[in-house]
Motif scaffolding. Structure first.
Motif, PDB file in Angstrom:
ATOM      1  N   HIS A 176     -18.689 -52.427 -47.439  1.00  0.00           N
ATOM      2  CA  HIS A 176     -18.613 -51.008 -47.082  1.00  0.00           C
ATOM      3  C   HIS A 176     -18.983 -50.794 -45.616  1.00  0.00           C
ATOM      4  O   HIS A 176     -18.336 -50.005 -44.902  1.00  0.00           O
ATOM      5  CB  HIS A 176     -19.537 -50.178 -47.982  1.00  0.00           C
ATOM      6  N   GLU A 177     -20.030 -51.503 -45.158  1.00  0.00           N
ATOM      7  CA  GLU A 177     -20.426 -51.383 -43.758  1.00  0.00           C
ATOM      8  C   GLU A 177     -19.336 -51.938 -42.843  1.00  0.00           C
ATOM      9  O   GLU A 177     -19.099 -51.408 -41.746  1.00  0.00           O
ATOM     10  CB  GLU A 177     -21.748 -52.124 -43.523  1.00  0.00           C
ATOM     11  N   ALA A 178     -18.677 -53.013 -43.290  1.00  0.00           N
ATOM     12  CA  ALA A 178     -17.592 -53.580 -42.490  1.00  0.00           C
ATOM     13  C   ALA A 178     -16.443 -52.588 -42.337  1.00  0.00           C
ATOM     14  O   ALA A 178     -15.862 -52.441 -41.253  1.00  0.00           O
ATOM     15  CB  ALA A 178     -17.094 -54.869 -43.136  1.00  0.00           C
ATOM     16  N   VAL A 179     -16.117 -51.878 -43.428  1.00  0.00           N
ATOM     17  CA  VAL A 179     -15.054 -50.862 -43.360  1.00  0.00           C
ATOM     18  C   VAL A 179     -15.457 -49.738 -42.403  1.00  0.00           C
ATOM     19  O   VAL A 179     -14.644 -49.269 -41.592  1.00  0.00           O
ATOM     20  CB  VAL A 179     -14.757 -50.292 -44.764  1.00  0.00           C
ATOM     21  N   ALA A 180     -16.720 -49.315 -42.476  1.00  0.00           N
ATOM     22  CA  ALA A 180     -17.186 -48.236 -41.599  1.00  0.00           C
ATOM     23  C   ALA A 180     -17.103 -48.650 -40.124  1.00  0.00           C
ATOM     24  O   ALA A 180     -16.675 -47.862 -39.266  1.00  0.00           O
ATOM     25  CB  ALA A 180     -18.622 -47.849 -41.961  1.00  0.00           C
ATOM     26  N   ASP A 181     -17.513 -49.896 -39.822  1.00  0.00           N
ATOM     27  CA  ASP A 181     -17.437 -50.364 -38.442  1.00  0.00           C
ATOM     28  C   ASP A 181     -15.988 -50.454 -37.971  1.00  0.00           C
ATOM     29  O   ASP A 181     -15.668 -50.085 -36.833  1.00  0.00           O
ATOM     30  CB  ASP A 181     -18.103 -51.742 -38.323  1.00  0.00           C
ATOM     31  N   ALA A 182     -15.107 -50.952 -38.836  1.00  0.00           N
ATOM     32  CA  ALA A 182     -13.694 -51.055 -38.464  1.00  0.00           C
ATOM     33  C   ALA A 182     -13.093 -49.672 -38.234  1.00  0.00           C
ATOM     34  O   ALA A 182     -12.314 -49.474 -37.288  1.00  0.00           O
ATOM     35  CB  ALA A 182     -12.928 -51.805 -39.552  1.00  0.00           C
ATOM     36  N   ASN A 183     -13.445 -48.711 -39.079  1.00  0.00           N
ATOM     37  CA  ASN A 183     -12.947 -47.337 -38.890  1.00  0.00           C
ATOM     38  C   ASN A 183     -13.390 -46.766 -37.547  1.00  0.00           C
ATOM     39  O   ASN A 183     -12.626 -46.082 -36.856  1.00  0.00           O
ATOM     40  CB  ASN A 183     -13.435 -46.438 -40.024  1.00  0.00           C
TER      41      ASN A 183
END
Length: 358
Positions: free
Chosen positions: A56-63
């Protein structure tokens, strides 16, 4: 200052190469504090979070990286691979397609899109691993390279309280954030993901990243920024009772509404506000379902929405109370009948009710 920033970023890269992913996340976080609008830092922290299974944190950083630089193909790659791990296959496919559009010569996007298509068709296969690799660990090298630099990373704490309630067909999430302009709020939906970001001047952005209890229909979800809160309405993909907002692998999805219960035969119920001919409404809904060729849950979901939209306040209260207390097995419109007692669940034939502890 620029030299100091470069040193932190260099040490973060070395930590990642040597498989010290937690240290890498801390160092990239420190670098982001120094250079908050550098998309490459978010992309690299996304990969470090990916290695720690913080998808989830990886998705947030990518966004965030995509917001800062929509042409950065690696950001779409990071988002897509993290969504694959979260079994968000359609969201992953959309990310890979966007990445392929900005980097058409990168064959990885084509391969990942094929994987997504296979998973979408199978709906439940094991997701593929990312093609990124790292070398062997070397703790002494990282420790010596710090050169006395103190890394002080504050714990991430939510700035705003949030809660949720639900109806048979939707879940309403409320984030109690007062006086936030609409331009500072970004809400993103996946098949089973809710992502809320609130940009606050001179502070770290607030982020709510949740893998939801059940699947939703992203195109039908919406949100509204009010003076004292942000209200998010998530449309359920199935008419089920969620026992929590977030997904828990130890909790089975609640039972669907049993159509053999009293919801099948709806009597004419005079209201002080309306006189609704339920037999006529049911016949009309069935005709519309037939004309639109709706089947199964889609037809049932539409039938319930029509009933709820035409009901008065007492009938809506009865529907909500009976649905929640029976764990989604009974749906009554008679408030006089259910208002003074607890509605017991009625399992389908051949099944038994179980009480979930949460």
């Amino acid at each position: 200052m620029e030299s100091h920033d470069a040193d932190v970023e260099k040490m973060a890269k070395e930590a990642f190469i040597d498989d010290h992913f937690e240290l890498a996340v801390e160092l990239y976080t420190k670098a982001i504090e120094l250079i908050p609008n550098h998309p490459q830092l978010y992309v690299e922290r996304a990969q470090s979070n990916f290695k720690l299974f913080n998808f989830h944190e990886a998705v947030a950083d990518a966004n965030r990286a995509i917001e800062l630089d929509p042409s950065m193909s690696k950001a779409y790659l990071r988002k897509g691979t993290a969504c694959l791990k979260l079994e968000e296959y359609r969201t992953a496919k959309a990310a890979f397609q966007a990445g392929a559009a900005v980097a058409p010569d990168d064959s990885r996007f084509t391969e990942f899109i094929k994987q997504c298509d296979a998973h979408i068709a199978a709906d439940g296969c094991t997701v593929a691993d990312s093609d990124e690799t790292t070398s062997d660990a070397n703790t002494a090298k990282i420790a010596s390279s710090l050169n006395g630099l103190t890394i002080d990373v504050p714990a991430a704490r939510p700035k705003f309280r949030h809660e949720f309630y639900q109806k048979p067909e939707e879940v309403v999430v409320t984030v109690f954030a007062k006086g936030i302009p609409a331009t500072s709020v970004a809400v993103d939906y996946g098949e089973q993901i809710l992502s809320v970001t609130i940009d606050i001047p001179s502070e770290e952005p607030y982020r709510l990243q949740s893998r939801l209890f059940g699947k939703i229909i992203p195109t039908k979800c919406r949100y509204e920024v009010l003076s004292s809160k942000i209200e998010i309405r998530l449309v359920k993909a199935e008419v089920t009772q969620w026992t929590s907002l977030e997904y828990n692998k130890d909790v089975t999805v609640a039972q669907k509404i049993n159509v053999s219960t009293p919801v099948q035969r709806l009597p004419s119920y005079p209201s002080s506000k309306h006189n609704i001919d339920w037999d006529r409404l049911e016949a009309q809904v069935k005709k519309e379902e037939k004309d639109e060729k709706l089947e199964g849950d889609a037809a049932l979901n539409k039938f319930f929405r029509d009933i709820y939209s035409s009901a008065d306040e007492d009938m809506r209260r009865a529907m909500q109370k009976s649905f929640v207390e029976s764990n989604g097995t009974v749906l009554s419109t008679n408030w006089q009948e259910v208002g003074t007692k607890k509605v017991e669940g009625t399992p389908p034939d051949g099944m038994e009710m179980k009480k979930w502890e949460y």
